[in-house]
Design a protein around this motif. Sequence first.
Motif, PDB file in Angstrom:
ATOM      1  N   LYS A 112       1.058  -1.129  -0.036  1.00 54.81           N
ATOM      2  CA  LYS A 112      -0.336   0.059  -0.285  1.00 54.81           C
ATOM      3  C   LYS A 112       0.995   1.274  -0.022  1.00 54.81           C
TER       4      LYS A 112
ATOM      5  N   SER B 174       1.559   5.586  -1.582  1.00 57.99           N
ATOM      6  CA  SER B 174       0.871   6.489  -1.996  1.00 57.99           C
ATOM      7  C   SER B 174       1.040   6.766  -3.440  1.00 57.99           C
ATOM      8  N   PRO B 175       0.446   7.026  -3.779  1.00 63.50           N
ATOM      9  CA  PRO B 175      -0.130   7.580  -5.075  1.00 63.50           C
ATOM     10  C   PRO B 175       0.933   8.374  -5.935  1.00 63.50           C
TER      11      PRO B 175
ATOM     12  N   ASP C  17      -4.784   7.012   1.934  1.00 62.53           N
ATOM     13  CA  ASP C  17      -3.896   8.477   1.056  1.00 62.53           C
ATOM     14  C   ASP C  17      -3.587   7.072   0.247  1.00 62.53           C
ATOM     15  N   ARG C  18      -3.436   6.020   0.540  1.00 60.21           N
ATOM     16  CA  ARG C  18      -2.458   4.731   0.118  1.00 60.21           C
ATOM     17  C   ARG C  18      -3.600   4.177  -1.361  1.00 60.21           C
ATOM     18  N   VAL C  19      -2.483   3.498  -1.365  1.00 58.24           N
ATOM     19  CA  VAL C  19      -3.258   2.126  -2.841  1.00 58.24           C
ATOM     20  C   VAL C  19      -1.874   0.852  -3.022  1.00 58.24           C
TER      21      VAL C  19
ATOM     22  N   LYS D  90      -0.834  -1.646  -4.285  1.00 60.11           N
ATOM     23  CA  LYS D  90      -0.514  -2.020  -5.784  1.00 60.11           C
ATOM     24  C   LYS D  90       0.415  -3.769  -5.128  1.00 60.11           C
TER      25      LYS D  90
END
Length: 196
Positions: A32, A34-35, A82-84, A86
């Motif tokens: 996870k 940040s963008p 704010d985490r994605v 990936k």
Amino acid sequence: MEDERERVDVMLVSQTYGADLKGRQSVRTTFKLSPRCIDALSLLAGQLGIKQKSIVDHLVDDTQALHALARDAVQSDGTTDDRVAKTYVISRRTLENLERVSKRFQTPRDTLVESSIERIMPLLREEKRKHEQRKQLQERLHLLLHASQELLEQADAVLDADDPVVDHVVLMARTVQNGCREVGQIIERGRRLEDF
């Protein structure tokens, strides 16, 4: 006796290289991030023409740097809004190193990866600076392309078609044209840096 020695040699080689090769196996794992870090990793890989796996492996395999990052890591407050998530392909050795340091310093893997990726930000700033300089040079290249085309037209007008100078001017004009096209492709690939 020689067969026994050969068998021992094969076992030693197998153990040595087997462990090394097993560590190079690719595995999938999810972080996870940040963008901004996801974009940075993607941008740098695209700009340098290498795989994201290679960058992550390089950053996380640096055990000393990873230890320093783990010691200095600011623990998040638990919010991951704010985490994605990936998924990345990395080497088994990299994942094991990451998990070992994470446990030892009680620092989340995601924090370590994020901090590792932050180390490439100066490289991205440098690539962005170079991109702007390339765009300026491209303008001058277009002037050179226009001048080479004018020279070709002039050579065509004053010399016979089979004149060797015309052949050389054609080659030069073609070379400039190909160079401009290739530079344009490099600049196009760097356009994503403009918004970073």
